[in-house]
Design an enzyme around this catalytic site. Structure first.
Site, PDB file in Angstrom:
ATOM      1  N   SER A 180       0.851  -1.186   0.000  1.00  0.00           N
ATOM      2  CA  SER A 180       0.000   0.000   0.000  1.00  0.00           C
ATOM      3  C   SER A 180       0.892   1.244   0.000  1.00  0.00           C
ATOM      4  O   SER A 180       1.742   1.396   0.880  1.00  0.00           O
ATOM      5  CB  SER A 180      -0.888  -0.013   1.247  1.00  0.00           C
ATOM      6  N   LYS A 233      -1.341  -0.996  -4.351  1.00  0.00           N
ATOM      7  CA  LYS A 233      -2.488  -0.190  -3.911  1.00  0.00           C
ATOM      8  C   LYS A 233      -1.991   1.231  -3.718  1.00  0.00           C
ATOM      9  O   LYS A 233      -0.934   1.440  -3.119  1.00  0.00           O
ATOM     10  CB  LYS A 233      -3.033  -0.770  -2.608  1.00  0.00           C
ATOM     11  N   LYS A 276      -3.138   5.204  -2.443  1.00  0.00           N
ATOM     12  CA  LYS A 276      -4.129   6.004  -1.730  1.00  0.00           C
ATOM     13  C   LYS A 276      -4.598   7.121  -2.650  1.00  0.00           C
ATOM     14  O   LYS A 276      -3.781   7.734  -3.357  1.00  0.00           O
ATOM     15  CB  LYS A 276      -3.489   6.606  -0.467  1.00  0.00           C
ATOM     16  N   ASP A 313      -7.351   3.135  -2.744  1.00  0.00           N
ATOM     17  CA  ASP A 313      -8.022   3.196  -1.426  1.00  0.00           C
ATOM     18  C   ASP A 313      -8.288   4.660  -1.076  1.00  0.00           C
ATOM     19  O   ASP A 313      -7.356   5.462  -0.985  1.00  0.00           O
ATOM     20  CB  ASP A 313      -7.125   2.551  -0.360  1.00  0.00           C
ATOM     21  N   GLU A 325     -11.311   0.814  -2.739  1.00  0.00           N
ATOM     22  CA  GLU A 325     -11.537   0.505  -1.329  1.00  0.00           C
ATOM     23  C   GLU A 325     -12.159   1.713  -0.616  1.00  0.00           C
ATOM     24  O   GLU A 325     -11.663   2.828  -0.745  1.00  0.00           O
ATOM     25  CB  GLU A 325     -10.181   0.137  -0.710  1.00  0.00           C
ATOM     26  N   ASP A 385     -13.671  -1.563   3.779  1.00  0.00           N
ATOM     27  CA  ASP A 385     -12.686  -1.650   4.861  1.00  0.00           C
ATOM     28  C   ASP A 385     -13.355  -1.097   6.128  1.00  0.00           C
ATOM     29  O   ASP A 385     -13.962  -1.852   6.905  1.00  0.00           O
ATOM     30  CB  ASP A 385     -11.421  -0.856   4.455  1.00  0.00           C
ATOM     31  N   LYS A 388      -9.404  -6.756   8.400  1.00  0.00           N
ATOM     32  CA  LYS A 388      -8.355  -6.347   9.341  1.00  0.00           C
ATOM     33  C   LYS A 388      -8.750  -6.955  10.677  1.00  0.00           C
ATOM     34  O   LYS A 388      -9.845  -6.676  11.183  1.00  0.00           O
ATOM     35  CB  LYS A 388      -8.274  -4.832   9.462  1.00  0.00           C
ATOM     36  N   GLY A 427      -3.838  -3.896   6.295  1.00  0.00           N
ATOM     37  CA  GLY A 427      -2.743  -3.596   7.217  1.00  0.00           C
ATOM     38  C   GLY A 427      -2.998  -2.292   7.939  1.00  0.00           C
ATOM     39  O   GLY A 427      -3.790  -1.461   7.481  1.00  0.00           O
TER      40      GLY A 427
HETATM   41  O1  OSB Z   1      -7.026   1.920   4.915  1.00  0.00           O
HETATM   42  O2  OSB Z   1      -5.858   0.197   4.627  1.00  0.00           O
HETATM   43  C1  OSB Z   1      -5.983   1.317   5.114  1.00  0.00           C
HETATM   44  C2  OSB Z   1      -2.727   2.465   6.759  1.00  0.00           C
HETATM   45  C3  OSB Z   1      -3.223   3.162   7.827  1.00  0.00           C
HETATM   46  C4  OSB Z   1      -4.590   3.258   7.983  1.00  0.00           C
HETATM   47  C5  OSB Z   1      -5.461   2.676   7.079  1.00  0.00           C
HETATM   48  C6  OSB Z   1      -4.964   1.960   6.003  1.00  0.00           C
HETATM   49  C7  OSB Z   1      -3.569   1.886   5.827  1.00  0.00           C
HETATM   50  C8  OSB Z   1      -2.935   1.223   4.709  1.00  0.00           C
HETATM   51  C9  OSB Z   1      -1.527   0.719   4.912  1.00  0.00           C
HETATM   52  O3  OSB Z   1      -3.422   1.133   3.612  1.00  0.00           O
HETATM   53  C10 OSB Z   1      -1.475  -0.751   5.111  1.00  0.00           C
HETATM   54  C11 OSB Z   1      -0.119  -1.192   5.608  1.00  0.00           C
HETATM   55  O4  OSB Z   1       0.846  -1.113   4.856  1.00  0.00           O
HETATM   56  O5  OSB Z   1      -0.035  -1.630   6.772  1.00  0.00           O
HETATM   57 MG    MG Z   2      -8.260   0.821   3.615  1.00  0.00          MG
END
Ligand code: OSB
Ligand code: MG
Length: 369
Positions: free
Chosen positions: A136, A162, A164, A189, A214, A239, A263, A291
């Site tokens: 991510s 992925k 953001k 995401d 997402e 999520d 999660k 994550g």
């Molecule tokens: O939405 O998945 C998410 C990190 C912090 C808060 C929310 C998210 C995330 C990530 C990173 O997408 C996932 C990771 O590398 O641990």
């Molecule tokens: Mg997410």
């Protein structure tokens, strides 16, 4: 299993690089590490995924500490437990506070597997020996910089990228990625950054063959997501909105999503994560493991749950070295060609390093039965 001691540690670790999402930027990671010890001196470990600020969901490090200390730990120390599934039953009348519950339950699952002498993955019913993972990538300063970061991780072998997104960092960004990487498995995401007023805008993503988008809409919504899903081709993955198998049942009924991000912390623990996994499998909904920028203990739990058979899409469980100069487990989590080899040692299969943990502990407290 008789739990004799529970130790909470308030940890602070600095990430190699800041991580930016639609809701903010984070570089220092504070979290609660849980250690439960049985009467034989064997320890099980859990990690809370709550952040210091309530920007992803409501829970925080401090609310977790309060709920654990004042409500959950007394319930856990009260009577012995024969199976970790009983932990969520014992916590059931305490509303919400999923991440707090999960951190304790995860430590009990680890201890249970260690008492049995089997890997946590096996205790959960997982059979995969290797898991495929993606990565991510946070919001960057420029599209050029993002393309460079993606290239680096594609070359490292990560199976899925992925990125953001947020308003004004979306369509043009995805277009540029697709121009340079036409064939990679790609997804976006939004962390709740849009509303239904953005339907036409989000429909512009349809041409880029994304695996999914997402959580485009509100963190607690499944109704507007159903309306959005009916109007766009890109599959929606939920999520933030999903805290239980009951939530999943309703989301499936409404048509709010086609994929679920599991999660462990967001759904209150491994027992509920397994229930969600099973329900999705029955309904033909693929799942993958999300994550929360975890340190080693949380990362190990994510690896274990991902061995279940309906985790058919690469998750966000990247290598320890992607986040940390030095993780708190031995060995660290490594990724080769986008694959993690699931450890076959008892419990989580990675040994928490007490010296490294001590160095990163702001304060701790031990509770005994
Ligand atoms: O939405 O998945 C998410 C990190 C912090 C808060 C929310 C998210 C995330 C990530 C990173 O997408 C996932 C990771 O590398 O641990
Ligand atoms: Mg997410």
């Amino acid at each position: 299993m008789q739990i004799k001691y529970i130790t909470l540690r308030h940890m602070k670790m600095r990430m190699k690089k800041p991580f930016t999402t639609s809701f903010g930027t984070q570089q220092d990671k504070e979290f609660i590490l849980v250690e439960v010890k049985n009467t034989d001196g064997l320890s099980g470990w859990g990690e809370s995924v709550a952040f210091t600020e309530p920007l992803y969901k409501e829970e925080t490090v401090k609310t977790n500490w309060h709920i654990m200390e004042d409500f959950l730990i007394p319930l856990l120390l009260k009577e012995p437990i024969t199976h970790p599934d009983q932990v969520s039953e014992r916590f059931a009348h305490i509303k919400g506070n999923y991440m707090a519950k999960s951190a304790l339950e995860g430590a009990v699952w680890d201890l249970y597997a260690k008492e049995k002498g089997i890997p946590l993955a096996k205790a959960l019913g997982g059979e995969k020996k290797t898991i495929e993972v993606g990565i991510s990538i946070g919001i960057q300063k420029s599209i050029d910089q993002l393309l460079q970061v993606i290239e680096q991780h594609v070359n490292e072998g990560y199976k899925r990228i992925k990125v953001k997104i947020k308003p004004n960092w979306d369509i043009e960004v995805i277009r540029a990625i697709r121009q340079k990487f036409p064939d990679i498995q790609l997804m976006a995401d939004a962390n709740s950054a849009y509303t239904l007023a953005d339907v036409d805008h989000l429909a512009k993503l349809d041409e880029f063959n994304l695996m999914m988008i997402e959580q485009p809409l509100a963190h607690d919504d499944i109704i507007d997501h159903a309306e959005l899903q009916a109007k766009i081709k890109t599959p929606i993955c939920l999520d933030e909105s999903i805290h239980s198998a009951e939530d999943v049942r309703k989301a499936i009924k409404l048509g709010s999503c086609k994929i679920i991000n599991i999660k462990i912390g967001r759904v209150g623990g491994l027992t509920e994560a397994k229930k969600i996994h099973d329900l999705c499998q029955k309904n033909g909904i693929p799942v993958w493991c999300g994550g929360m920028l975890e340190a080693g203990v949380g990362r190990a739990h994510n690896i274990a749950i991902t061995t279940l058979s309906n985790f058919t899409m690469p998750g966000d469980t990247a290598a320890s070295s992607r986040y940390w100069e030095e993780d708190i487990i031995d060995p660290e989590v490594t990724v080769e060609n986008g694959v993690i080899f699931v450890p076959d040692r008892p419990g989580i299969g990675y040994e928490p390093n007490r010296e490294k943990i001590e160095e990163r502990t702001l304060f701790s407290k031990t509770f005994r039965s």
